[in-house]
Design a protein around this motif. Sequence first.
Motif, PDB file in Angstrom:
ATOM      1  N   TYR A   9       0.872  -1.184   0.000  1.00  0.00           N
ATOM      2  CA  TYR A   9       0.000   0.000   0.000  1.00  0.00           C
ATOM      3  C   TYR A   9       0.900   1.223   0.000  1.00  0.00           C
ATOM      4  N   VAL A  44     -18.884  12.057   7.075  1.00  0.00           N
ATOM      5  CA  VAL A  44     -18.452  11.451   8.340  1.00  0.00           C
ATOM      6  C   VAL A  44     -17.130  10.731   8.093  1.00  0.00           C
ATOM      7  N   GLY A  45     -16.249  10.746   9.057  1.00  0.00           N
ATOM      8  CA  GLY A  45     -15.011   9.960   8.962  1.00  0.00           C
ATOM      9  C   GLY A  45     -13.999  10.562   7.996  1.00  0.00           C
ATOM     10  N   ASP A  46     -13.218   9.669   7.368  1.00  0.00           N
ATOM     11  CA  ASP A  46     -12.129  10.118   6.492  1.00  0.00           C
ATOM     12  C   ASP A  46     -12.596  11.120   5.447  1.00  0.00           C
ATOM     13  N   PRO A 100      -2.936   8.030   8.852  1.00  0.00           N
ATOM     14  CA  PRO A 100      -2.568   6.918   9.730  1.00  0.00           C
ATOM     15  C   PRO A 100      -1.672   7.347  10.889  1.00  0.00           C
ATOM     16  N   GLY A 115      -3.377   7.246  14.222  1.00  0.00           N
ATOM     17  CA  GLY A 115      -3.757   5.976  14.853  1.00  0.00           C
ATOM     18  C   GLY A 115      -5.170   6.038  15.415  1.00  0.00           C
ATOM     19  N   MET A 116      -5.985   6.948  14.867  1.00  0.00           N
ATOM     20  CA  MET A 116      -7.310   7.216  15.451  1.00  0.00           C
ATOM     21  C   MET A 116      -8.406   7.272  14.386  1.00  0.00           C
ATOM     22  N   GLY A 117      -8.064   6.913  13.146  1.00  0.00           N
ATOM     23  CA  GLY A 117      -9.020   7.115  12.047  1.00  0.00           C
ATOM     24  C   GLY A 117     -10.331   6.385  12.268  1.00  0.00           C
ATOM     25  N   ALA A 118     -10.230   5.126  12.733  1.00  0.00           N
ATOM     26  CA  ALA A 118     -11.456   4.355  12.951  1.00  0.00           C
ATOM     27  C   ALA A 118     -12.278   4.988  14.075  1.00  0.00           C
ATOM     28  N   SER A 119     -11.576   5.454  15.118  1.00  0.00           N
ATOM     29  CA  SER A 119     -12.285   6.086  16.249  1.00  0.00           C
ATOM     30  C   SER A 119     -12.975   7.378  15.787  1.00  0.00           C
ATOM     31  N   SER A 154     -14.097   8.091  12.890  1.00  0.00           N
ATOM     32  CA  SER A 154     -15.275   7.763  12.075  1.00  0.00           C
ATOM     33  C   SER A 154     -16.456   7.380  12.963  1.00  0.00           C
TER      34      SER A 154
HETATM   35  C1  LIG Z   1      -2.144   2.191   6.158  1.00  0.00           C
HETATM   36  C2  LIG Z   1      -3.217   2.657   7.101  1.00  0.00           C
HETATM   37  C3  LIG Z   1      -3.137   2.312   8.446  1.00  0.00           C
HETATM   38  C4  LIG Z   1      -4.116   2.749   9.353  1.00  0.00           C
HETATM   39  N1  LIG Z   1      -4.042   2.385  10.671  1.00  0.00           N
HETATM   40  C5  LIG Z   1      -5.010   2.742  11.518  1.00  0.00           C
HETATM   41  C6  LIG Z   1      -4.981   2.334  12.890  1.00  0.00           C
HETATM   42  O1  LIG Z   1      -4.072   1.646  13.337  1.00  0.00           O
HETATM   43  N2  LIG Z   1      -5.998   2.721  13.695  1.00  0.00           N
HETATM   44  C7  LIG Z   1      -7.032   3.478  13.238  1.00  0.00           C
HETATM   45  O2  LIG Z   1      -7.952   3.802  14.000  1.00  0.00           O
HETATM   46  N3  LIG Z   1      -7.092   3.895  11.956  1.00  0.00           N
HETATM   47  C8  LIG Z   1      -6.109   3.543  11.091  1.00  0.00           C
HETATM   48  N4  LIG Z   1      -6.172   3.934   9.777  1.00  0.00           N
HETATM   49  C9  LIG Z   1      -7.247   4.833   9.347  1.00  0.00           C
HETATM   50  C10 LIG Z   1      -8.591   4.129   9.191  1.00  0.00           C
HETATM   51  O3  LIG Z   1      -8.433   2.973   8.373  1.00  0.00           O
HETATM   52  C11 LIG Z   1      -9.572   5.095   8.538  1.00  0.00           C
HETATM   53  O4  LIG Z   1      -9.502   6.355   9.172  1.00  0.00           O
HETATM   54  C12 LIG Z   1     -10.994   4.567   8.643  1.00  0.00           C
HETATM   55  O5  LIG Z   1     -11.101   3.331   7.947  1.00  0.00           O
HETATM   56  C13 LIG Z   1     -11.967   5.568   8.026  1.00  0.00           C
HETATM   57  O6  LIG Z   1     -13.237   5.015   8.042  1.00  0.00           O
HETATM   58  P1  LIG Z   1     -14.329   5.574   7.076  1.00  0.00           P
HETATM   59  O7  LIG Z   1     -15.557   4.745   7.338  1.00  0.00           O
HETATM   60  O8  LIG Z   1     -14.447   7.053   7.220  1.00  0.00           O
HETATM   61  O9  LIG Z   1     -13.779   5.329   5.598  1.00  0.00           O
HETATM   62  P2  LIG Z   1     -13.409   3.956   4.898  1.00  0.00           P
HETATM   63  O10 LIG Z   1     -13.019   2.905   5.883  1.00  0.00           O
HETATM   64  O11 LIG Z   1     -12.438   4.327   3.806  1.00  0.00           O
HETATM   65  O12 LIG Z   1     -14.781   3.506   4.278  1.00  0.00           O
HETATM   66  C14 LIG Z   1     -15.291   4.114   3.126  1.00  0.00           C
HETATM   67  C15 LIG Z   1     -16.004   3.022   2.338  1.00  0.00           C
HETATM   68  O13 LIG Z   1     -16.700   3.631   1.251  1.00  0.00           O
HETATM   69  C16 LIG Z   1     -16.530   2.811   0.102  1.00  0.00           C
HETATM   70  N5  LIG Z   1     -16.749   3.655  -1.075  1.00  0.00           N
HETATM   71  C17 LIG Z   1     -15.935   4.590  -1.606  1.00  0.00           C
HETATM   72  N6  LIG Z   1     -16.499   5.160  -2.681  1.00  0.00           N
HETATM   73  C18 LIG Z   1     -17.717   4.583  -2.815  1.00  0.00           C
HETATM   74  C19 LIG Z   1     -18.785   4.757  -3.736  1.00  0.00           C
HETATM   75  N7  LIG Z   1     -18.734   5.632  -4.732  1.00  0.00           N
HETATM   76  N8  LIG Z   1     -19.892   3.987  -3.565  1.00  0.00           N
HETATM   77  C20 LIG Z   1     -19.982   3.085  -2.547  1.00  0.00           C
HETATM   78  N9  LIG Z   1     -18.982   2.884  -1.644  1.00  0.00           N
HETATM   79  C21 LIG Z   1     -17.882   3.633  -1.784  1.00  0.00           C
HETATM   80  C22 LIG Z   1     -15.101   2.298   0.219  1.00  0.00           C
HETATM   81  O14 LIG Z   1     -14.911   1.143  -0.554  1.00  0.00           O
HETATM   82  C23 LIG Z   1     -15.017   2.025   1.718  1.00  0.00           C
HETATM   83  O15 LIG Z   1     -15.446   0.717   2.040  1.00  0.00           O
HETATM   84  C24 LIG Z   1      -5.197   3.528   8.864  1.00  0.00           C
HETATM   85  C25 LIG Z   1      -5.270   3.873   7.509  1.00  0.00           C
HETATM   86  C26 LIG Z   1      -4.295   3.434   6.639  1.00  0.00           C
HETATM   87  C27 LIG Z   1      -4.427   3.805   5.186  1.00  0.00           C
END
Ligand SMILES: Cc1cc2nc3c(=O)[nH]c(=O)nc-3n(C[C@H](O)[C@H](O)[C@H](O)COP(=O)(O)OP(=O)(O)OC[C@H]3O[C@@H](n4cnc5c(N)ncnc54)[C@H](O)[C@@H]3O)c2cc1C
Length: 174
Positions: A71, A91-93, A100, A103-107, A109
């Motif tokens: 990645y 919401v979220g990212d 990354p 270390g809080m991205g999931a939290s 969201s």
């Molecule tokens: C390398 C790496 C390491 C990380 N480590 C950590 C960690 O240790 N701890 C932590 O808390 N966070 C970590 N994160 C961050 C965390 O993964 C994200 O912040 C979190 O997943 C964001 O959640 P989200 O629901 O906002 O977005 P996402 O998880 O990105 O979910 C968005 C979803 O929308 C879908 N999507 C996109 N476009 C469309 C569309 N047009 N139609 C339908 N679906 C669509 C995508 O496929 C995806 O499933 C890390 C991130 C990376 C990249």
Amino acid sequence: MQLFNVPDKAITLNAYNKKTDVIFSFYSEKEIPYDYRDVEQQQRIVWEQFAGQGWRTEELLKEVQHSNKMYFDKFCQIKMPSWTKGRVALVGDAGYCASPAAGMGASLSMEGAAALADALQKHNGDFHLAFQDYNKNLRPFIEEVQATAELNVRENFIPRTEEAIRLRNTKQVF
Ligand SMILES: Cc1cc2nc3c(=O)[nH]c(=O)nc-3n(C[C@H](O)[C@H](O)[C@H](O)COP(=O)(O)OP(=O)(O)OC[C@H]3O[C@@H](n4cnc5c(N)ncnc54)[C@H](O)[C@@H]3O)c2cc1C
């Protein structure tokens, strides 16, 4: 977790669940153009940045070459003056990715989703008022997490000088 640094570069070994993530991080003064589908090109970029840096670098670079789960991305954050427009709320990212390094991205969201749901419940589904609350109440927390992530990269993950690496090594940071 193990961390190896030279100025502007870091290799992190992060072991959990019987596997180890190998993370190469580096500073670049300018934007690096690359094709996000071209894994070989991305491997070359990592190789050029790290070849000859000592420690276990050579062995770990070979892992990158043989990995089918690589990645490659830059540390970036999303900062928006508002997370809502009309009837749409981010919401979220999508609205406030902290990278990354936080270390809080999931939290963030989940906290964001809960804050939005709470606001909609409080205002009985009136999304104008709920979105105002969501934008106002969550923002201090998001800004704090994003600022901490920036500081983490600068001071803890990828210090830019030998002196900064030595200073980091005197602190209990992880
Ligand atoms: C390398 C790496 C390491 C990380 N480590 C950590 C960690 O240790 N701890 C932590 O808390 N966070 C970590 N994160 C961050 C965390 O993964 C994200 O912040 C979190 O997943 C964001 O959640 P989200 O629901 O906002 O977005 P996402 O998880 O990105 O979910 C968005 C979803 O929308 C879908 N999507 C996109 N476009 C469309 C569309 N047009 N139609 C339908 N679906 C669509 C995508 O496929 C995806 O499933 C890390 C991130 C990376 C990249």
